[in-house]
Design a protein around this motif. Structure first.
Motif, PDB file in Angstrom:
ATOM      1  N   ARG A 221       0.854  -1.190   0.000  1.00 35.61           N
ATOM      2  CA  ARG A 221       0.000   0.000   0.000  1.00 35.61           C
ATOM      3  C   ARG A 221       0.887   1.236   0.000  1.00 35.61           C
ATOM      4  O   ARG A 221       1.828   1.337   0.813  1.00 35.61           O
ATOM      5  CB  ARG A 221      -0.896  -0.009   1.243  1.00 35.61           C
TER       6      ARG A 221
ATOM      7  N   ARG B   1       0.823   5.536  -0.408  1.00 35.91           N
ATOM      8  CA  ARG B   1       0.038   6.770  -0.502  1.00 35.91           C
ATOM      9  C   ARG B   1       0.771   7.733  -1.441  1.00 35.91           C
ATOM     10  O   ARG B   1       1.985   7.933  -1.295  1.00 35.91           O
ATOM     11  CB  ARG B   1      -0.132   7.421   0.866  1.00 35.91           C
TER      12      ARG B   1
ATOM     13  N   GLU C 121      -4.532   6.278  -2.634  1.00 35.50           N
ATOM     14  CA  GLU C 121      -3.807   5.141  -2.073  1.00 35.50           C
ATOM     15  C   GLU C 121      -3.779   4.037  -3.115  1.00 35.50           C
ATOM     16  O   GLU C 121      -4.817   3.683  -3.685  1.00 35.50           O
ATOM     17  CB  GLU C 121      -4.530   4.652  -0.812  1.00 35.50           C
TER      18      GLU C 121
ATOM     19  N   ASN D 200      -2.663   0.145  -4.362  1.00 35.45           N
ATOM     20  CA  ASN D 200      -2.311  -1.229  -3.995  1.00 35.45           C
ATOM     21  C   ASN D 200      -1.584  -1.864  -5.180  1.00 35.45           C
ATOM     22  O   ASN D 200      -2.130  -1.889  -6.291  1.00 35.45           O
ATOM     23  CB  ASN D 200      -3.560  -2.056  -3.715  1.00 35.45           C
TER      24      ASN D 200
ATOM     25  N   ASP E 208       2.952   0.429   4.320  1.00 39.11           N
ATOM     26  CA  ASP E 208       3.087  -0.827   5.068  1.00 39.11           C
ATOM     27  C   ASP E 208       4.473  -1.428   4.935  1.00 39.11           C
ATOM     28  O   ASP E 208       4.634  -2.628   4.966  1.00 39.11           O
ATOM     29  CB  ASP E 208       2.024  -1.832   4.626  1.00 39.11           C
TER      30      ASP E 208
END
Lengths: 322, 288
Positions: A245, A247, A278, A280, A309
């Motif tokens: 993840r 940002r 965000e 992924n 993360d």
């Protein structure tokens, strides 16, 4: 020597085969029906290694087996090439900071640490005790009994007794518990110094912030089993089943999101504000190499790219929650 | 003025200890000394000193009284035989109380507080640890099983009521030392065995007292009620060492059995108590 707030130092290069300070092979320990440690294997090199896991994960049991205090139910432990349970000489090269709080509380710190030095065969145990008490910022001439000390002071007495004989291997079970922030910084610096000077330091903790500051090499134990080991950034990179993840702040978040989905190996995008999204992605390397060119092609100005993360806490949460 | 050549930068980094190292004997001596200090309440609060002081003083009161009489009324004692062997009966309460207090204090407390783990994390083996602890307990017990009698012998000798001649003095001295050793060894192993079986100091202390009382009651009831052989009195554990001491001093034995039976029973009990301690510690897990 690195300061606690500085980036974590690189782990020392592996020593020659056979000279590993700690080698644990298929180690298990059970108490009746309760399995405390189940078939864990790892090697620890000089430097600081964090033994990480939630409360009750088996960290303390593993440390006690490495120190030779508890016999394994199965498997082997080798410390400095010897079995610490059988070879008393090798135990003299290990320092142990236990979690116990009630150690000789009526004694003065100097007497307690001197006793530890004598047990480890130091001829000038009192001299060594004075030196190590000063190192952990305690007054060797303090006449008060240990029982009257704060928890942080008692913790430092325990560290002092483990370091008095200047061991090659230091096993510390939650050594930073109870320390105030300033003492914690000092202790982390001390532990880092020990590691940088070739001492093999294994520090157990369930406080991720502490571990992150101590170093990046971790052994993660969850429910008695080894969940992962190595550099935690590397562990995160190996977790292919977990999308990364990230940002991103940009001048036009919606436009950038659409372009990233098409061109940068992105699995999903969530726009949280006009200038923030965000992302992924399964392939963080591809994303990193492409984001700048994708943004430029879309005429979007990139303001910030931040992994969400890639920290130890996320890695730990993933591993322990699996 | 400081010149460049005088400048020096010291390495303040971590350095391994390269000084002299002593042997395991020094480590055991530290455990021994530390345990004696702990047992006697030295460097501890006053409340920890009360029991040792009271029990030790109790053991010297008869000796002080006898010597007082010898000094004040020496004519009363001229021609009397001094009953050294009888003194062991007078110190039995002191010996019991001190054992019940100190034995568990030296072993159970270490396990309860986690100190045992720290000892075992050092180069000490369990055998070293137990040897040092046994020596410490025996040393403390000598304060009531040996020193009062030596004090009595010295006092009587000083006022002219000691044994006749050097050889008799040496024989009596040897008997007093051997008597102290027998009683201290027995009580040391009893105290350690009780402390091996529980981490709770109070339970261990009660166990020591109850073992002696229960064995005495059991042996005497069997002897009186069942009218069995005198040998059943060998089950009275408290009397075993005293019987051996009476035989050593060549006074009348407490249990009417041949010496080999009495000494054999004492040896067997000592071996059993030692086995409990060794077995208990060999299988003991360090969980703190």
């Amino acid at each position: 020597m690195s300061s606690p707030s500085a980036p974590t130092p690189a782990p020392p290069p592996p020593a020659a085969p056979g000279s590993e300070p700690i080698v644990v092979t298929n180690l298990s320990k059970w108490f009746g029906d309760v399995v405390a440690v189940s078939d864990i294997s790892f090697t620890v090199w000089p430097g600081v290694t964090a033994l990480l896991g939630p409360n009750g994960a088996g960290k303390s049991t593993a440390l006690r087996m490495i120190a030779g205090l508890t016999p394994p139910s199965q498997g082997t432990v080798s410390v400095l090439g010897a079995n610490p349970r059988r070879d008393t000489a090798v135990r003299g090269r290990i320092g142990l900071v236990s979690q116990e709080e009630h150690l000789f509380q009526e004694q003065r710190a100097l007497d307690f640490v001197t006793l530890a030095g004598q047990l480890n065969h130091l001829s000038d145990a009192e001299g060594a005790a004075r030196k190590v008490l000063a190192t952990v910022e305690l007054d060797p001439d303090d006449k008060r009994p240990i029982a009257s000390y704060s928890k942080g002071m008692r913790q430092r007495v325990k560290l002092a007794q483990a370091l008095v004989h200047e061991p090659d291997v230091l096993l510390a079970d939650e050594p930073l518990t109870g320390l105030d922030p300033r003492q914690r910084l000092h202790m982390i610096k001390l532990i880092q110094d020990l590691g940088a000077n070739g001492v093999c330091v294994v520090v157990s903790s369930h406080v991720l912030d502490e571990v992150e500051r101590l170093g990046s090499r971790v052994l993660v134990i969850a429910q008695g089993r080894m969940a992962a080991q190595g550099d935690f950034h590397g562990i995160r990179a190996l977790m292919d089943d977990r999308p990364h993840r990230i940002r991103v702040r940009a001048s036009d978040a919606r436009e950038l999101g659409a372009q990233l989905l098409a061109h940068a190996g992105v699995r999903g995008v969530s726009v949280s504000a006009t200038d923030e999204l965000e992302v992924n992605t399964d392939d963080v390397e591809l994303f990193r190499t492409r984001i700048a060119s994708v943004a430029k092609a879309a005429n979007v100005r990139l303001l910030e790219v931040q992994p969400l993360d890639d920290d130890l806490e996320s890695v730990f949460r993933y591993l322990v929650g699996r | 003025m400081t010149t460049q050549t005088e400048a020096e930068i010291f390495d303040r980094g971590y350095r391994r200890y390269d000084g002299e190292r002593s042997g395991v004997g020094t480590a055991m001596r530290s455990v021994w000394l530390n345990s004696i200090q702990r047992a006697l309440g030295l460097r501890r609060k006053f409340r920890f000193k009360i029991v040792p002081i009271v029990t030790i003083l109790l053991a010297y009161i008869p000796a002080l009284a006898f010597l007082g009489i010898a000094v004040i009324l020496p004519s009363e004692l001229v021609g009397e035989t001094v009953d050294y062997a009888g003194y062991y009966g007078l110190i039995s309460i002191s010996t019991l109380l001190l054992t019940a207090f100190v034995g568990p204090e030296l072993l159970s407390t270490d396990r309860r507080t986690g100190m045992f783990g720290l000892y075992m994390a050092s180069p000490l083996t369990r055998t070293h640890y137990l040897t040092a602890k046994a020596s410490a307990l025996a040393t403390v017990l000598f304060l009531v099983t040996l020193m009062p009698l030596l004090f009595l012998l010295l006092g009587y000798t000083f006022v002219g009521l000691g044994p006749e001649g050097f050889s008799n003095t040496m024989i009596l001295l040897g008997r007093i030392i051997a008597g102290g050793l027998i009683l201290s060894s027995f009580m040391t192993l009893l105290g350690m065995a009780a402390a091996t079986l529980t981490n709770r100091q109070a339970f261990a202390s009660a166990g020591i007292v109850m073992t002696l009382i229960a064995s005495s009651v059991l042996a005497n009831v069997m002897f009186e009620v069942a009218e069995v052989d005198d040998a059943v009195l060998l089950a009275d554990l408290g009397n075993l060492p005293n019987d051996a001491i009476q035989r050593l001093f060549k006074t009348s034995e407490i249990i009417d059995v041949p010496s080999w039976q009495s000494l054999g029973a004492l040896g067997g009990v000592l071996a059993l108590l030692a086995l409990i301690v060794i077995w208990g510690y060999q299988r003991m897990e360090v969980t703190k």
